[in-house]
Design a protein around this motif. Sequence first.
Motif, PDB file in Angstrom:
ATOM      1  N   VAL A 194       0.896  -1.326   0.160  1.00 37.54           N
ATOM      2  CA  VAL A 194      -0.010  -0.121  -0.122  1.00 37.54           C
ATOM      3  C   VAL A 194       0.902   1.211  -0.057  1.00 37.54           C
ATOM      4  N   GLU A 195       1.786   1.209   0.704  1.00 42.82           N
ATOM      5  CA  GLU A 195       2.807   2.265   0.931  1.00 42.82           C
ATOM      6  C   GLU A 195       3.717   2.811  -0.357  1.00 42.82           C
ATOM      7  N   ALA A 196       3.920   1.312  -1.331  1.00 40.38           N
ATOM      8  CA  ALA A 196       4.651   1.461  -2.203  1.00 40.38           C
ATOM      9  C   ALA A 196       3.816   2.286  -3.480  1.00 40.38           C
ATOM     10  N   LYS A 197       2.578   1.739  -3.469  1.00 38.52           N
ATOM     11  CA  LYS A 197       1.615   2.276  -4.422  1.00 38.52           C
ATOM     12  C   LYS A 197       1.086   3.513  -4.096  1.00 38.52           C
ATOM     13  N   GLN A 198       1.389   4.108  -3.054  1.00 38.93           N
ATOM     14  CA  GLN A 198       1.106   5.592  -2.608  1.00 38.93           C
ATOM     15  C   GLN A 198       2.126   6.602  -3.329  1.00 38.93           C
ATOM     16  N   VAL A 199       3.272   5.913  -2.879  1.00 39.63           N
ATOM     17  CA  VAL A 199       4.519   6.716  -3.245  1.00 39.63           C
ATOM     18  C   VAL A 199       4.630   6.777  -4.887  1.00 39.63           C
ATOM     19  N   ALA A 200       4.273   5.430  -5.722  1.00 32.97           N
ATOM     20  CA  ALA A 200       4.210   5.549  -7.240  1.00 32.97           C
ATOM     21  C   ALA A 200       3.198   6.406  -7.741  1.00 32.97           C
ATOM     22  N   ASN A 201       2.124   6.518  -6.914  1.00 27.74           N
ATOM     23  CA  ASN A 201       1.016   7.140  -7.576  1.00 27.74           C
ATOM     24  C   ASN A 201       1.395   8.893  -7.890  1.00 27.74           C
ATOM     25  N   THR A 202       2.475   9.271  -6.593  1.00 28.80           N
ATOM     26  CA  THR A 202       3.013  10.580  -6.682  1.00 28.80           C
ATOM     27  C   THR A 202       3.882  10.886  -7.799  1.00 28.80           C
ATOM     28  N   LEU A 203       4.262   9.818  -8.539  1.00 29.20           N
ATOM     29  CA  LEU A 203       5.493   9.992  -9.291  1.00 29.20           C
ATOM     30  C   LEU A 203       5.243   9.576 -10.655  1.00 29.20           C
ATOM     31  N   VAL A 204       4.040   8.941 -10.989  1.00 29.59           N
ATOM     32  CA  VAL A 204       3.645   8.163 -12.315  1.00 29.59           C
ATOM     33  C   VAL A 204       3.335   9.126 -13.292  1.00 29.59           C
ATOM     34  N   VAL A 205       3.057  10.668 -13.009  1.00 30.00           N
ATOM     35  CA  VAL A 205       2.643  11.294 -13.949  1.00 30.00           C
ATOM     36  C   VAL A 205       4.081  11.620 -14.608  1.00 30.00           C
ATOM     37  N   GLY A 206       4.127  11.382 -15.950  1.00 24.12           N
ATOM     38  CA  GLY A 206       5.463  11.790 -16.829  1.00 24.12           C
ATOM     39  C   GLY A 206       6.382  10.643 -16.932  1.00 24.12           C
ATOM     40  N   TRP A 207       5.962   9.632 -16.310  1.00 25.32           N
ATOM     41  CA  TRP A 207       6.780   8.383 -16.704  1.00 25.32           C
ATOM     42  C   TRP A 207       6.536   7.741 -17.796  1.00 25.32           C
ATOM     43  N   HIS A 208       7.387   7.535 -18.823  1.00 26.47           N
ATOM     44  CA  HIS A 208       7.040   7.248 -20.193  1.00 26.47           C
ATOM     45  C   HIS A 208       7.482   5.657 -20.002  1.00 26.47           C
ATOM     46  N   GLY A 209       6.972   4.635 -20.665  1.00 19.54           N
ATOM     47  CA  GLY A 209       7.270   3.426 -21.078  1.00 19.54           C
ATOM     48  C   GLY A 209       8.076   3.416 -22.352  1.00 19.54           C
ATOM     49  N   ARG A 210       8.669   2.269 -22.720  1.00 24.33           N
ATOM     50  CA  ARG A 210       9.623   1.976 -23.964  1.00 24.33           C
ATOM     51  C   ARG A 210       9.094   0.957 -24.498  1.00 24.33           C
ATOM     52  N   ARG A 211       7.778   0.280 -24.526  1.00 25.62           N
ATOM     53  CA  ARG A 211       7.525  -0.948 -25.113  1.00 25.62           C
ATOM     54  C   ARG A 211       7.497  -0.302 -26.733  1.00 25.62           C
ATOM     55  N   ARG A 212       7.898  -1.410 -27.824  1.00 21.34           N
ATOM     56  CA  ARG A 212       7.721  -1.193 -29.026  1.00 21.34           C
ATOM     57  C   ARG A 212       7.835  -2.494 -29.779  1.00 21.34           C
ATOM     58  N   ALA A 213       7.463  -2.733 -31.120  1.00 19.59           N
ATOM     59  CA  ALA A 213       7.628  -3.685 -31.526  1.00 19.59           C
ATOM     60  C   ALA A 213       9.168  -3.966 -32.104  1.00 19.59           C
ATOM     61  N   GLY A 214       9.425  -5.056 -32.285  1.00 22.87           N
ATOM     62  CA  GLY A 214      11.054  -5.204 -32.786  1.00 22.87           C
ATOM     63  C   GLY A 214      11.446  -6.850 -32.628  1.00 22.87           C
ATOM     64  N   PRO A 215      12.592  -6.911 -32.543  1.00 22.08           N
ATOM     65  CA  PRO A 215      13.047  -8.566 -32.045  1.00 22.08           C
ATOM     66  C   PRO A 215      12.782  -9.024 -31.000  1.00 22.08           C
ATOM     67  N   GLY A 216      12.237 -10.094 -30.538  1.00 20.85           N
ATOM     68  CA  GLY A 216      12.230 -10.649 -29.330  1.00 20.85           C
ATOM     69  C   GLY A 216      11.232 -11.774 -29.263  1.00 20.85           C
ATOM     70  N   GLU A 217      10.862 -12.460 -28.235  1.00 18.42           N
ATOM     71  CA  GLU A 217      10.241 -13.818 -28.298  1.00 18.42           C
ATOM     72  C   GLU A 217       8.804 -13.449 -27.736  1.00 18.42           C
ATOM     73  N   GLU A 235       5.443  -1.077  -9.554  1.00 15.72           N
ATOM     74  CA  GLU A 235       4.069  -0.346  -9.877  1.00 15.72           C
ATOM     75  C   GLU A 235       4.261   0.723 -10.962  1.00 15.72           C
ATOM     76  N   LEU A 236       5.234   1.659 -10.880  1.00 15.30           N
ATOM     77  CA  LEU A 236       5.632   2.475 -11.776  1.00 15.30           C
ATOM     78  C   LEU A 236       5.767   1.946 -13.025  1.00 15.30           C
ATOM     79  N   LEU A 237       6.878   0.921 -13.090  1.00 14.79           N
ATOM     80  CA  LEU A 237       7.006   0.195 -14.285  1.00 14.79           C
ATOM     81  C   LEU A 237       5.842  -0.259 -14.981  1.00 14.79           C
ATOM     82  N   ALA A 238       5.210  -1.210 -14.161  1.00 17.32           N
ATOM     83  CA  ALA A 238       3.991  -1.663 -14.807  1.00 17.32           C
ATOM     84  C   ALA A 238       3.050  -0.997 -15.384  1.00 17.32           C
ATOM     85  N   LYS A 239       2.628   0.402 -14.826  1.00 19.65           N
ATOM     86  CA  LYS A 239       1.952   1.036 -15.430  1.00 19.65           C
ATOM     87  C   LYS A 239       2.299   1.593 -16.890  1.00 19.65           C
ATOM     88  N   THR A 240       3.594   1.445 -17.109  1.00 19.92           N
ATOM     89  CA  THR A 240       3.896   2.016 -18.512  1.00 19.92           C
ATOM     90  C   THR A 240       4.310   0.757 -19.310  1.00 19.92           C
TER      91      THR A 240
END
Length: 313
Positions: free
Chosen positions: A38-61, A136-141
Motif C-alpha cells: 500500500v505504501e509503495a503504491k502511494q509513493v508510485a502514484n505521486t510519481l507516475v505522471v510523466g513516466w514514459h514506457g519504452r515498449r515497441r515492436a521489434g526482435p524478441g520472443e 508499480e511505476l514500471l507496470a503502469k507504463t
Amino acid sequence: MALARGSGDNKDVIERQSWPQILTDSRQIADALPDLLVEAKQVANTLVVGWHGRRRAGPGESFWQYRPFTAGEPMKRIDWRRSARDDHLYVREREWEAAHTVWLWADLSASMAFRSRLAPVTKRDRALVLLLGLAELLAKTGERVGLPGVRRPTSDRQSAERIAASLTHVSEPASLPDNHEIRRFSDVVVFADLLDPIEKITGWIRQVAATGARGHLVMVLDPIEETFPFSGRTEFRDPESGERLTAGRAEEWRKAYTDRLEAQRETIRDLARRAGWTFVLHHTDRPASEPLLLLHSRLSGNLEAAGLGGHAP
C-alpha cells in the motif's frame, strides 16, 4: 554490518523479527507485505505522471500485438490463424526486448532489519517499498519486470502484487541477486545497504557489467550508520553472525568507522561510474520518493536533461 545496542542513551536496535525469521512463517510475511505494498503504491502514484514506457515492436520472443498487414510486406509475416477470424490480414508482432527488461532486487538479509531511533522504518522495509513502488511505476507504463532467480520478467499491470507474492517464496535471502538470467540491454536495480565485503560487491558489479546490462545501485542506510553517535561503553552486535563486540569508549572508534564506511561507499560509486551505472545513496529518514525520482530520470533516458550526472550524493 555490525551496529549497536549499547548502554545509556544508545537504544538503537536490530529488530528481532528479522527477514530470515519471517520467511519461516508464511502467515507472518502475508501480514507484513500488504502494508508495504500500500505504501509503495502511494509513493508510485505521486510519481507516475510523466513516466514514459519504452515498449515497441521489434526482435524478441514475447507476443506484443496484432497489427494490420501492410501491402509490400513479405507474405510470411502474416498470422493466418488470426487473419482467419475476419476479412483482414494481420501480422503478429513480438515485443522489442532490447531495452525494457528491468530486474529488481532488494537485500532482505539480516543486516537490513536494522532501525535506529533516527529512522521511522527498517532498511529492509524501505528497500521493499522502493522495489514494489518501482515495480508499480514500471507496470503502469508496460515495462517487463522480474526478480532474478525468483520471477521471470513479465509485462503485467499487477506486477507489484505478483512480485510481493513471489517474495514470500524466497528460500534464502541474498544481498545481491544471481546474475545468470541477466542479459544485454536489460536494467538491474538493486536496493541494499551494500555493506558486504567490497571484494564480493566488486566481483558482482564486474560480472553484471560484462553482460552489457545497465545497473542502478541504491545504497539504503540508516542515518545512524553514517553519524556513529555512540559514546561510552557500547556493545555492537553483528546481525548476520550474532557475534558481539564491546567498546569501552565507542567515541574513539568513530573516525576509523566513518573512514571505512566512506571508503566502501566511494569504491562502489567509482565502480558504478566506470561501468556507466547509477549510484544513489538513500537514508531511511528521507522520503522514499527521492531515490525513485532519480531512478526515473535514469530509466527514462532523461538523465542529462535532468542534470543529475548519473550519481546522487
